[in-house]
Design an enzyme around this catalytic site. Structure first.
Site, short mmCIF file in Angstrom:
data_model
loop_
_atom_site.label_atom_id
_atom_site.label_comp_id
_atom_site.label_asym_id
_atom_site.label_seq_id
_atom_site.Cartn_x
_atom_site.Cartn_y
_atom_site.Cartn_z
N ASP A 187 -2.65 6.32 -0.71
CA ASP A 187 -2.49 6.98 -2.00
C ASP A 187 -2.71 6.05 -3.18
OD1 ASP A 187 -2.07 9.58 -1.42
OD2 ASP A 187 0.10 9.51 -1.49
N PRO A 245 0.85 -1.20 0.00
CA PRO A 245 0.00 0.00 0.00
C PRO A 245 0.89 1.25 0.00
CG PRO A 245 -0.65 -1.55 1.73
CD PRO A 245 0.67 -2.03 1.20
N LYS A 246 0.44 2.28 -0.70
CA LYS A 246 1.20 3.54 -0.73
C LYS A 246 0.73 4.42 0.42
CE LYS A 246 2.78 7.26 -3.74
NZ LYS A 246 2.64 8.29 -2.69
N TRP A 247 1.56 4.49 1.45
CA TRP A 247 1.23 5.25 2.65
C TRP A 247 1.30 6.75 2.37
CZ3 TRP A 247 -0.18 2.82 7.22
CH2 TRP A 247 -0.02 1.43 7.23
#
Length: 356
Positions: free
Chosen positions: A175, A28-30
């Site tokens: 994101d 996951p794009k933090w």
């Protein structure tokens, strides 16, 4: 501090691609502050993407690093503030404050977490030249049992899981998805990873402009608005990536729409000279326009009732009535809890009304 990798160092970067590639490791794009953490015993430093230290703004993470991390390590990751409602980037921004007393108060009220996703060094061994698959395995082993402040990001090599994360986790403040080649070494300041972000469009009313820096006849940015259900016009963001020739054309084209703040939906702006919280010398005042123009913009996602990042110009919409530019047109992302994939992530209660 004596480590195999010493600060400052630029983090490895990602380039945008339209679809999630096959054959990679996915995360996951933090949505937080990118940071590289350096620990050598009691010495702890947090570097940023621009190589400037973040250490003084997150004293609770300095303390946690000494309690949770291996004695000597260099770890790439993201500083975030997590709540039941999702990642809170606005609360994170408030931490960058010049007053130590306020930093300490916020550290206690809204403690941050560090999400680790790459390992550059452990003890006397540097890992930068190792393939990502090796670095990831070593990171998971080195931080096994860490928490609650330092946690390893979830990762998968299953494309279907990555696609599900992309769809389901946006509502929690993510994101998008990051894809990392399994065989690549760590490459500082190089765009060797891939980021896949949500891209959407919205029709917005143009409610004002700011002058281009150093010019009195060129537009720097256009201020965008969306109408709420009660008919008021909310400020939602800006667009500003225009060639200089087009900036001057826009300045001339917009002059017939210039009005006063007395006749503008944002009358409050005429009474309060707006400046940037991050740069006290940056003037954010603007020239008010009658909101008669409609522009279609590209954006990735919302943060509250505003665009999270600067929107991008798509096209003018002469066929649209500005009053039709409402929040109702926006796509509502699926809602999932970030604690579904990171159950041990530290929860921060958002401040109640009236608190800082």
């Amino acid at each position: 501090m004596h480590l195999p990798v010493m600060p400052p160092i630029s983090p490895m970067l990602a380039k945008s691609v339209p679809t999630i590639p096959d054959g990679a490791s996915y995360e996951p794009k933090w949505d937080g502050f990118r940071s590289i953490c350096f620990r050598d015993g009691d010495e702890v430093e947090f570097g940023s993407r621009n190589e400037r230290p973040l250490t003084r703004y997150f004293p609770e993470l300095v303390t946690a690093a000494k309690a949770e991390l291996p004695q000597r390590c260099v770890i790439d990751g993201e500083i975030v503030i997590a709540t039941e409602a999702g990642l809170d980037f606005e609360a994170l921004q408030q931490r960058v404050h010049p007053a130590a007393s306020r930093v300490n108060m916020l550290a206690a009220a809204t403690p941050a977490s560090f999400i680790a996703f790459d390992l550059l060094a452990l003890d006397d061994r540097g890992f930068s030249v190792e393939p990502f698959a090796v670095r990831r395995a070593a990171l998971a082993e080195a931080l096994a049992g860490c928490g609650p402040a330092f946690l390893v990001t979830p990762a998968t090599t299953d494309l279907s899981t990555a696609l599900r994360w992309f769809d389901e986790l946006e509502g929690a403040g993510f994101d998008g998805v990051i894809a990392k080649p399994l065989s690549g070494p760590y490459a500082p300041d190089k765009r060797v990873m891939f980021k896949i972000k949500h891209q959407r469009t919205a029709d917005c009313a143009v409610a004002g402009y700011r002058l281009h820096k150093g010019s009195d006849d060129a537009v720097g940015s256009l201020l965008l608005g969306l109408y709420r259900a009660d008919g008021t016009l909310a400020s939602v963001g800006v667009i500003g990536a225009f060639p200089m020739a087009r900036r001057r054309e826009l300045f001339a084209e917009l002059q017939p729409l210039v009005t006063t703040f007395d006749d503008h939906p944002w009358q409050w702006a005429g009474d309060n000279r707006e400046t940037s919280r991050w740069n006290a010398g940056k003037d954010l005042s603007f020239v008010p326009l009658r909101p008669q123009l409609v522009v279609e913009v590209r954006y990735d996602h919302m943060e509250g009732d505003r665009f999270r990042h600067t929107a991008q110009f798509n096209r003018w919409r002469d066929d649209r009535d500005p009053r039709s530019c409402t929040y109702e047109q926006l796509e509502q992302p699926l809602t999932a809890s970030l604690y579904d994939i990171v159950p041990n992530l530290r929860r921060t209660e958002p401040p109640t009304e009236g608190q800082p």
